[in-house]
Design a protein around this motif. Structure first.
Motif, mmCIF file in Angstrom:
data_model
loop_
_atom_site.group_PDB
_atom_site.id
_atom_site.type_symbol
_atom_site.label_atom_id
_atom_site.label_comp_id
_atom_site.label_asym_id
_atom_site.label_seq_id
_atom_site.Cartn_x
_atom_site.Cartn_y
_atom_site.Cartn_z
ATOM 1 N N ILE A 24 0.872 -1.177 0.000
ATOM 2 C CA ILE A 24 0.000 0.000 0.000
ATOM 3 C C ILE A 24 0.903 1.218 0.000
ATOM 4 O O ILE A 24 1.647 1.459 0.956
ATOM 5 C CB ILE A 24 -0.939 0.000 1.225
ATOM 6 C CG1 ILE A 24 -1.837 -1.240 1.195
ATOM 7 C CG2 ILE A 24 -1.769 1.289 1.254
ATOM 8 C CD1 ILE A 24 -2.640 -1.466 2.457
ATOM 9 N N GLY A 25 0.863 1.970 -1.093
ATOM 10 C CA GLY A 25 1.669 3.178 -1.198
ATOM 11 C C GLY A 25 1.012 4.326 -0.451
ATOM 12 O O GLY A 25 -0.210 4.436 -0.435
ATOM 13 N N ILE A 85 5.960 6.297 1.752
ATOM 14 C CA ILE A 85 6.398 4.946 2.092
ATOM 15 C C ILE A 85 5.517 3.923 1.377
ATOM 16 O O ILE A 85 4.362 4.212 1.070
ATOM 17 C CB ILE A 85 6.329 4.731 3.625
ATOM 18 C CG1 ILE A 85 6.995 3.430 4.049
ATOM 19 C CG2 ILE A 85 4.903 4.834 4.144
ATOM 20 C CD1 ILE A 85 7.164 3.289 5.555
ATOM 21 N N ASP A 86 6.083 2.771 1.119
ATOM 22 C CA ASP A 86 5.315 1.612 0.677
ATOM 23 C C ASP A 86 5.166 0.702 1.886
ATOM 24 O O ASP A 86 6.162 0.218 2.427
ATOM 25 C CB ASP A 86 6.043 0.848 -0.442
ATOM 26 C CG ASP A 86 5.992 1.555 -1.780
ATOM 27 O OD1 ASP A 86 5.412 2.648 -1.871
ATOM 28 O OD2 ASP A 86 6.536 0.992 -2.752
ATOM 29 N N LEU A 87 3.928 0.514 2.324
ATOM 30 C CA LEU A 87 3.651 -0.367 3.454
ATOM 31 C C LEU A 87 3.413 -1.786 2.958
ATOM 32 O O LEU A 87 2.704 -1.979 1.973
ATOM 33 C CB LEU A 87 2.406 0.109 4.206
ATOM 34 C CG LEU A 87 2.452 1.504 4.805
ATOM 35 C CD1 LEU A 87 1.075 1.893 5.328
ATOM 36 C CD2 LEU A 87 3.493 1.567 5.914
ATOM 37 N N LYS A 88 3.963 -2.749 3.635
ATOM 38 C CA LYS A 88 3.677 -4.151 3.301
ATOM 39 C C LYS A 88 2.254 -4.473 3.734
ATOM 40 O O LYS A 88 1.760 -3.950 4.737
ATOM 41 C CB LYS A 88 4.655 -5.066 4.011
ATOM 42 C CG LYS A 88 6.097 -4.866 3.607
ATOM 43 C CD LYS A 88 6.652 -6.120 3.013
ATOM 44 C CE LYS A 88 8.105 -5.990 2.651
ATOM 45 N NZ LYS A 88 8.341 -5.391 1.370
ATOM 46 N N SER A 104 -0.365 -3.208 8.413
ATOM 47 C CA SER A 104 -0.115 -3.062 9.844
ATOM 48 C C SER A 104 -0.826 -1.783 10.270
ATOM 49 O O SER A 104 -0.417 -0.683 9.895
ATOM 50 C CB SER A 104 1.382 -2.945 10.141
ATOM 51 O OG SER A 104 1.572 -2.420 11.440
ATOM 52 N N TRP A 105 -1.900 -1.927 11.017
ATOM 53 C CA TRP A 105 -2.655 -0.746 11.450
ATOM 54 C C TRP A 105 -1.813 0.127 12.369
ATOM 55 O O TRP A 105 -2.007 1.346 12.414
ATOM 56 C CB TRP A 105 -3.966 -1.174 12.108
ATOM 57 C CG TRP A 105 -4.884 -1.828 11.120
ATOM 58 C CD1 TRP A 105 -5.206 -3.155 11.046
ATOM 59 C CD2 TRP A 105 -5.568 -1.207 10.027
ATOM 60 N NE1 TRP A 105 -6.050 -3.375 9.980
ATOM 61 C CE2 TRP A 105 -6.294 -2.198 9.340
ATOM 62 C CE3 TRP A 105 -5.637 0.108 9.551
ATOM 63 C CZ2 TRP A 105 -7.076 -1.935 8.220
ATOM 64 C CZ3 TRP A 105 -6.419 0.379 8.435
ATOM 65 C CH2 TRP A 105 -7.121 -0.634 7.778
ATOM 66 N N GLU A 106 -0.861 -0.468 13.082
ATOM 67 C CA GLU A 106 0.042 0.318 13.935
ATOM 68 C C GLU A 106 0.918 1.240 13.091
ATOM 69 O O GLU A 106 1.161 2.375 13.467
ATOM 70 C CB GLU A 106 0.902 -0.597 14.811
ATOM 71 C CG GLU A 106 0.192 -1.092 16.040
ATOM 72 C CD GLU A 106 -0.324 0.038 16.931
ATOM 73 O OE1 GLU A 106 0.442 0.966 17.255
ATOM 74 O OE2 GLU A 106 -1.512 0.005 17.294
#
Length: 148
Positions: free
Chosen positions: A24-25, A40-43, A50-52
């Motif tokens: 998720i960019g 950031i690119d989130l995994k 990661s909701w955190e």
């Protein structure tokens, strides 16, 4: 969720998400300058982030509006991924209580890959965070469409 111009007129800081099942960019933008920057690119695991990590980003940037890219088919119809992106948007709103808007994201990843190739000469899209760049493109396109 709102598709009208009012949220943009009120929002100063907008966080944009390019939703995907593996990544998720995220990009941040300002309505005054109508510009955005990739963050950031989130995994994601099967579309679940990661909701955190998202909470940390929200705490740091304190956006007034969350914009989520809506992955439509080229003919404008919705896909299975469109449904999942809407569910992601609803979860963001439910967890964090911030206003949500959706934006057509067709060809944003294609444009981001083209921009990476032009800037770096590389086709290593994992190394070059294509999803956060796509989120930037989605947000700047949304600014153009909903500008004052």
């Amino acid at each position: 969720m709102s598709d009208n111009k009012r949220p943009l007129l009120d929002a100063k800081s907008i966080l944009c998400f390019d939703y995907g099942t593996k990544s998720i960019g995220v990009a941040i933008g300002q309505s005054i300058t109508q510009t955005a920057n990739p963050l950031i690119d989130l995994k994601a695991q099967d579309g679940i982030p990661s909701w955190e990590e998202i909470k940390k980003i929200l705490d740091e940037w304190r956006p007034d509006l969350l914009l989520i890219g809506l992955p439509l088919n080229m003919d404008g119809s919705e896909s299975e991924l469109s449904t999942r992106a809407k569910k992601f948007a609803n979860r963001l709103h439910g967890r964090f209580g911030l206003p949500i808007a959706m934006a057509d994201e067709r060809l944003s990843s294609f444009a981001a890959k083209g921009e990476i190739i032009q800037q770096t000469g590389s086709r290593d899209f994992k190394k070059n965070n294509v999803d956060s760049l796509a989120a930037k493109i989605i947000l700047e396109s949304w600014f153009t469409e909903h500008g004052q």
